[in-house]
Design an enzyme around this catalytic site. Structure first.
Site, short mmCIF file in Angstrom:
data_model
loop_
_atom_site.label_atom_id
_atom_site.label_comp_id
_atom_site.label_asym_id
_atom_site.label_seq_id
_atom_site.Cartn_x
_atom_site.Cartn_y
_atom_site.Cartn_z
N HIS A 28 0.87 -1.19 0.00
CA HIS A 28 0.00 0.00 0.00
C HIS A 28 0.90 1.23 0.00
CE1 HIS A 28 -3.88 -2.07 0.89
NE2 HIS A 28 -3.07 -2.97 1.40
N GLU A 33 -10.38 -10.89 5.30
CA GLU A 33 -9.29 -10.50 6.19
C GLU A 33 -9.86 -10.38 7.59
OE1 GLU A 33 -7.28 -6.88 5.10
OE2 GLU A 33 -5.86 -7.01 6.75
N ASP A 67 2.54 -6.05 2.48
CA ASP A 67 1.35 -5.32 2.91
C ASP A 67 1.74 -3.94 3.43
OD1 ASP A 67 -1.36 -4.99 3.04
OD2 ASP A 67 -1.72 -6.37 4.69
ZN LIG Z 1 -3.53 -4.91 1.96
#
Ligand SMILES: [Zn+2]
Length: 429
Positions: A73, A227, A324
């Site tokens: 991200h 998630e 991530d």
């Molecule tokens: Zn992510």
């Protein structure tokens, strides 16, 4: 000598070698890697090639192909230092992120994302996929064109792909779903359609519209799916079923899928069997799963949050580990080094043979493409983009991996060359 013609005595992982490669004491024997014009010309077992004055003697140094970081991200990276207290868990991090958004400008996003790409490049990564938060149905987020510019700027060093991370309710209306997909498609071939699929926003209709609109725009897909540790989450199993129903022809990445670990095994395994028959690649994000799942203030987490990586691998499902979030409210640690993700996964998931088997979960960029991956990958014919771990060994890897020599098209792009590698070459010359 910045560009050798032969890398002697390199230790390559088992997954990268032919099945008939000779073994010694249960491990693949070392390799001669011959280079020519920036590409790998041949890979042979030691003892099968003549030394050259332009060779380096790697003396068993671990070597991997260039790394891929399949899930990042960049738009959020490095925002943590300017935030107040962040509530624990995924939803608390989302709230903190929303509050920080008012500070985002193109220059701010560009500076932070560029720093992330620089770090990725330095550790030996040549392929980064970033998600970009997309909140509005009819407005392209400010970070989106910044990523497209960076993808252009980094061409030749890092392949940057960008995924529109759109909350599922924005796909509820089929016409709007198609408009979103068309906007993503107009960005270029490095753009993908994405979505946040979670039990708090669950809608099979919206997921179907997402998949159908990607299909009609000829887009690949990358989803955040399940998630959470809610056993009732059905995003993954529904995705696998819908892909079959609509005859989807692209590739779908399903990231996280933590809920599998909370479901009864028979149900989880049936879902994985369906995933194995679908054009789905799984991306596991062990660092953020550990941090954000089962997270309650003042209480030690009991569950790991990681999905069923061994069971996925046993079914032949392509599986990558990735970074991530990095230094943002979702995760205060991280360095855009996928090797760190594997270091975490090796402990959390109790992985056997991290180097010989699981290192491919950091290297198989072909698992992100829609074409079928080769059954047995090879370095031969590929650009000589290699990561050499100068202080690690196959038993402890990925420990002691901070010290690296990164080769790009056969030339040293980063790192200190150990003097001993060139001793043999100098003696001959
Ligand atoms: Zn992510």
């Amino acid at each position: 000598m910045n560009a050798p013609v032969l890398l002697d005595n390199a230790r390559l992982p088992r997954w990268l070698l032919p099945s008939d490669w000779p073994q010694h004491s249960g491990a693949p024997v070392l390799a001669h890697i011959a280079l020519d014009a920036g590409r790998v010309q041949s890979v042979r077992p030691v003892g099968d090639a003549a030394p050259s004055p332009h060779s380096w003697d790697l003396a068993g140094t671990l070597a991997l192909p260039a790394l891929v970081d399949a899930h990042t991200h960049l738009d959020k990276a490095f925002t943590l230092p300017r935030m107040q207290k962040v509530q624990p868990g995924l939803l608390g991090a989302i709230d903190a992120m929303l509050a920080d958004r008012v500070r985002w400008t193109p220059a701010d996003v560009r500076e932070r994302a560029s720093r992330g790409l620089q770090w990725a490049w330095e550790c030996g990564t040549t392929h980064v996929r970033t998600h970009v938060d997309w909140w509005e149905p009819d407005a392209v987020p400010m970070a989106w064109p910044v990523m497209a510019e960076l993808a252009q700027e980094w061409t030749g060093r890092v392949r940057l792909e960008q995924v529109a991370l759109i909350k599922l309710p924005l796909f509820e209306d089929a016409a709007q779903a198609l408009r979103l997909a068309q906007q993503v498609k107009a960005t270029g071939p490095h753009a993908l359609l994405g979505g946040f699929v979670h039990s708090t926003n669950w809608s099979e209709n919206a997921l179907r519209n997402l998949l159908v609109s990607a299909q009609s725009c000829d887009l690949d897909i990358d989803l955040h799916v399940d998630e959470e540790l809610n056993a009732a989450a059905v995003g993954l199993q529904t995705t696998a079923r819908l892909l079959r129903e609509i005859g989807y022809e692209g590739r779908v990445v399903c990231g996280h899928i933590c809920a599998l670990a909370a479901q009864p095994e028979a149900q989880a395994f049936a879902t994985l069997d369906a995933v194995a028959r679908a054009p789905i690649t799984v991306v596991s994000l062990p660092a953020t799963n550990l941090l954000l799942q089962d997270a309650v203030t003042g209480r030690t987490p009991r569950q790991r949050g990681l999905t069923l990586v061994k069971e996925a691998q046993a079914r032949g499902i392509p599986l990558l580990f990735a970074s991530d979030n990095v230094q943002d409210p979702f995760c205060r640690l991280g360095s855009f080094d996928p090797v760190e993700a594997l270091g975490t996964a090796a402990l959390v998931a109790q992985l056997d043979e991290p180097f010989d088997t699981w290192s491919q979960a950091l290297c198989r960029a072909d698992w992100l493409r829609r074409e079928p991956a080769p059954a047995r990958p090879t370095l031969v014919g590929m650009p000589a983009d290699l990561v050499l771990f100068t202080e690690a060994d196959r038993f402890g890897w990925p420990s002691r991996t901070a010290s690296r020599v990164v080769l790009r098209e056969g030339r040293v792009a980063r790192g200190e060359l150990p003097a001993a590698w060139r001793t043999a070459a100098h003696a001959i010359a």
